[in-house]
Design a protein around this motif. Structure first.
Motif, PDB file in Angstrom:
ATOM      1  N   VAL A   1      63.919  57.730  48.365  1.00  0.00           N
ATOM      2  CA  VAL A   1      64.344  56.886  49.466  1.00  0.00           C
ATOM      3  C   VAL A   1      65.854  57.030  49.627  1.00  0.00           C
TER       4      VAL A   1
ATOM      5  N   PRO B   1      62.520  49.062  48.600  1.00  0.00           N
ATOM      6  CA  PRO B   1      61.480  49.708  47.792  1.00  0.00           C
ATOM      7  C   PRO B   1      61.970  50.160  46.413  1.00  0.00           C
TER       8      PRO B   1
ATOM      9  N   ALA C   1      63.962  56.964  56.195  1.00  0.00           N
ATOM     10  CA  ALA C   1      64.615  56.849  54.886  1.00  0.00           C
ATOM     11  C   ALA C   1      63.744  57.416  53.779  1.00  0.00           C
ATOM     12  N   LEU C   2      62.433  57.384  53.996  1.00  0.00           N
ATOM     13  CA  LEU C   2      61.509  57.832  52.948  1.00  0.00           C
ATOM     14  C   LEU C   2      61.195  59.307  53.149  1.00  0.00           C
TER      15      LEU C   2
HETATM   16  S1  SF4 Z   1      59.524  51.962  55.254  1.00  0.00           S
HETATM   17 FE1  SF4 Z   1      61.506  53.023  55.212  1.00  0.00          FE
HETATM   18  S2  SF4 Z   1      63.006  51.493  55.801  1.00  0.00           S
HETATM   19 FE2  SF4 Z   1      61.136  50.416  55.278  1.00  0.00          FE
HETATM   20  S3  SF4 Z   1      61.396  49.818  53.132  1.00  0.00           S
HETATM   21 FE3  SF4 Z   1      60.267  51.736  53.166  1.00  0.00          FE
HETATM   22  S4  SF4 Z   1      61.874  53.277  53.029  1.00  0.00           S
HETATM   23 FE4  SF4 Z   1      62.910  51.390  53.589  1.00  0.00          FE
END
Ligand code: SF4
Ligand SMILES: Cc1cc2nc3c(=O)[nH]c(=O)nc-3n(C[C@H](O)[C@H](O)[C@H](O)COP(=O)(O)O)c2cc1C
Ligand code: SF4
Lengths: 67, 421
Positions: A8, A35, A61-62
Motif C-alpha cells: 500500500v 490497512p 494506493a493498493l
Molecule cells: S482501498 Fe485503497 S485507499 Fe482505501 S484503505 Fe485500501 S488502500 Fe487505502
C-alpha cells in the motif's frame, strides 16, 4: 508465476477501507481506518480477490508487486 | 547549542575531524587545511569506493548504512549524477553537523569532491537550514577553494524535522516541496531532478576525505570491527560541559559522559540517538560501548550520535510525552499511521505521565498502538517516535507502574531536559 505481494502506498491511501472489505483474509484496518497488510505472498486461492481489491481502491494506493 | 558554545569546550579525546580545532583553537581556513592535509589524493572513482568499502564507514546521518554500498548504487546509475550533502541537522538533540561545518568546513567540501568523483557526479548541493548562520561561513569557504572542482551549490531547507529526511530533501531540491515521497525508487536511482543522487550526511563525507588520504587501515585503528572510526557525538542533559565531542566508536557511554565533564547530579537513564532514538537504563548504559551493534542489541540505535543524561530528579515518562508531542507535530501529515498514530501515542504517554491510568487501559492501548505503527509511513519518522516510546515503557516500567498506582510523581512538572527546539 512469480509470487505477488500486496503493497500500500502510504501517502496515496486515504483510508477508504474497500481493500479490507474485499480481501479480509489479508487486510485488516487499524483504528484510524488504514490497512494493515498480512506478510508474505498472496496465496493462489486469494489471487482474484486481491486483484479485485487492487482494482477497487479509489486512490490506486493498493498494488500487487511481483518480486 | 551553537558551534560557538561548543568552541569553549576542552579538546576532544582522539580528534581526527576536529584535529585542527583541537590543536589550534581556530576555525580552519583553506590555507591551513591544505597545509595540514595536503591536496586531494588522485584516486579514481572505483579505487575510492573500494577504499571506503574496506574502511567499513557507516553513514553518520542516523541510519548507519554502509556508505560504500550507497556510493556503488549511485555510481551504477544511469545519466548524470548528483551529490547532496545533508547538513540540515534537523534533530534538536544534535549539534555535531553545525560544529563540523563551522570548524572544519573544508573536510566536508573535500568529502563532497571525492564523493562526486566516486559516483561520477558533475554537480553537488550542500543543504543547510533556511537562514542558517552557516550559509556565510560556507559561502566564504567555497570562495577560498581553487577552480577545477565540481561546483557546489548551497541550498536552504525549511527548519522542519522531517524536511531533511532524504526523500524530502530530494523532493524539496527538485520541486520545492519538502515532504517525503514514497520509496522506492530510492534517491540512488531517481533523486534530484530524476537523476541518480547520493545523499550523505556531512560528517560521513568528512570521514571520506580522511579515509582517501590515510587509508582504510588507519580509519580502522579507531572503533570496532562493525563500527569503525571516530564519531562526533553531542552530549547534553545533566553533565558539566554539554557539547560536541569526537570519540572513538566503542568508548563506554560513561566515558563519553566523563568527557563532557561527567554528571552533575545522580542520573537515572541516558537518552541515545536523537529524539527519534531510544532510552538506555542505568547502570547498564555506563558500561555499554558506543557502537551500532551494542545499541542495536538493546533495541536502540546510535542514530545521530546524541546522548542526553537524564537526572534522577526528572520524569522519563513526562520527558518522552513531551518529545512525542513534538514529533507528532512535526509529522508531514501525509500517511495515516503517522498523522493519526503519533498524536494518539503522544496522548497516551501524556496520560501515563499525569498518573491518570489507574486501570492500566492506556498502557495496554499504547503497547498495541506501538505494535502497529512502525514500517507503515512513507518515511521512517514514525518508526523513530515509536522506538522512543517503546524504550520509555521498558526503561521506565517501574515509573509507569508507580504512576498507575497514583503515587505522586515529584518530577512530572520539572523543567525539560530533552531539547525540542
Ligand atoms: S482501498 Fe485503497 S485507499 Fe482505501 S484503505 Fe485500501 S488502500 Fe487505502
Ligand atoms: C525524519 C528524519 C529526519 C532526518 N534528518 C536528517 C538530517 O537532518 N540530517 C541527516 O544527515 N540525515 C537525516 N536523516 C537521515 C537521512 O534520511 C539520510 O539517511 C542521511 O542523510 C543519509 O546520510 P548517511 O548515509 O551519510 O547517514 C533523517 C531521517 C529521517 C527519517
Ligand atoms: S511517515 Fe509521517 S513524516 Fe513520513 S511522509 Fe508519512 S506523514 Fe510524513
Amino acid at each position: 508465476m512469480a509470487a505477488d505481494r500486496l503493497k500500500v502506498g502510504p501517502i496515496m491511501c486515504h483510508a477508504h477501507g474497500l481493500c479490507a472489505e474485499l480481501l479480509p483474509e489479508m487486510v485488516r484496518l487499524d483504528e484510524w481506518g488504514y490497512p494493515i497488510l498480512a506478510d508474505g505472498p498472496v496465496p493462489p486461492v486469494l489471487r482474484s480477490d486481491a486483484r479485485a481489491a487492487v482494482a477497487a481502491c479509489p486512490t490506486l494506493a493498493l498494488r500487487l508487486r511481483s518480486d | 547549542m551553537t558551534a560557538l558554545d561548543a568552541a569553549r569546550l576542552p579538546p576532544t579525546d582522539h580528534p581526527r575531524l576536529l584535529a585542527g580545532w583541537a590543536e589550534t583553537g581556530a576555525i580552519t581556513r583553506y590555507s591551513g587545511h591544505r597545509r595540514r592535509y595536503g591536496p586531494l589524493p588522485g584516486l579514481d572513482g572505483p579505487r575510492l569506493i573500494e577504499l571506503v568499502s574496506r574502511s567499513g564507514l557507516r553513514g553518520r546521518g542516523g541510519a548507519g548504512f554502509p556508505t560504500a554500498r550507497k556510493l556503488r548504487a549511485v555510481a551504477d546509475g544511469r545519466g548524470r549524477r548528483i551529490v547532496v550533502a545533508n547538513g540540515c541537522e534537523g534533530d534538536p538533540a544534535s549539534a555535531k553537523d553545525g560544529v563540523l561545518l563551522e570548524l572544519a568546513p573544508h573536510l566536508v567540501l573535500d568529502g563532497i569532491q571525492l564523493a562526486a568523483r566516486a559516483v561520477g557526479a558533475n554537480e553537488a548541493i550542500l543543504a543547510v537550514h533556511t537562514g542558517s548562520r552557516l550559509l556565510r561561513t560556507l559561502a566564504a569557504a567555497l570562495r577560498d577553494r581553487g577552480t577545477g572542482e565540481v561546483p557546489v551549490e548551497l541550498a536552504e531547507v525549511p527548519r522542519r524535522y522531517v524536511a531533511s529526511e532524504e526523500s524530502a530533501l530530494v523532493n524539496h531540491l527538485t520541486s520545492g516541496d519538502a515532504r517525503p515521497t514514497v520509496t522506492p525508487p530510492r534517491p540512488a536511482r531517481r533523486g534530484v531532478r530524476g537523476r541518480p543522487t547520493l545523499v550523505d550526511n556531512v560528517e560521513t563525507l568528512a570521514h571520506i576525505a580522511l579515509i582517501a588520504r590515510h587509508g582504510d587501515g588507519w580509519f580502522r585503528e579507531a572503533g570496532t570491527r562493525d563500527s569503525p572510526g571516530t564519531t562526533l557525538v553531542t552530549v547534553g542533559g545533566a553533565v558539566a560541559l554539554p557539547g560536541v565531542y569526537e570519540i572513538d566508536l566503542g568508548m563506554p557511554v560513561a566515558a563519553v559522559l566523563a568527557l563532557a565533564g561527567g554528571p552533575v547530579e545522580p542520573l537515572q537513564a541516558v537518552q541515545i540517538g536523537g529524539l527519534g532514538g531510544s532510552w538506555l537504563p542505568l547502570p547498564y548504559a555506563d558500561g555499554m560501548p558506543f557502537t551500532h551493534e551494542d545499541a542495536r542489541a538493546v533495541e536502540a540505535g546510535l542514530g545521530v550520535a546524541a546522548l542526553v543524561a537524564l537526572p534522577v530528579r526528572a520524569c522519563g515518562i513526562a520527558e518522552t510525552a513531551r518529545v512525542l508531542r513534538y514529533l507528532a507535530d512535526e509529522s508531514a501529515g501525509q500517511c495515516g499511521p503517522c498523522m493519526f498514530g503519533l498524536p494518539a501515542v503522544a496522548d497516551d504517554m501524556a496520560v501515563l505521565a499525569d498518573g491518570a491510568d489507574r486501570s492500566g487501559v492506556v498502557v495496554r492501548r499504547l503497547q498495541e498502538r506501538l505494535g502497529v505503527i512502525p514500517g507503515r509511513g512513507a518515511c521512517a519518522h514514525p518508526d523513530g517516535a515509536v522506538r522512543l516510546a517503546a524504550g520509555a515503557l521498558r526503561v521506565f516500567a517501574a515509573d509507569v507502574a508507580r504512576h498507575a498506582r497514583g503515587d505522586s510523581c515529584t518530577w512530572t512538572g520539572a523543567p525539560p531536559w530533552l531539547p525540542t527546539a
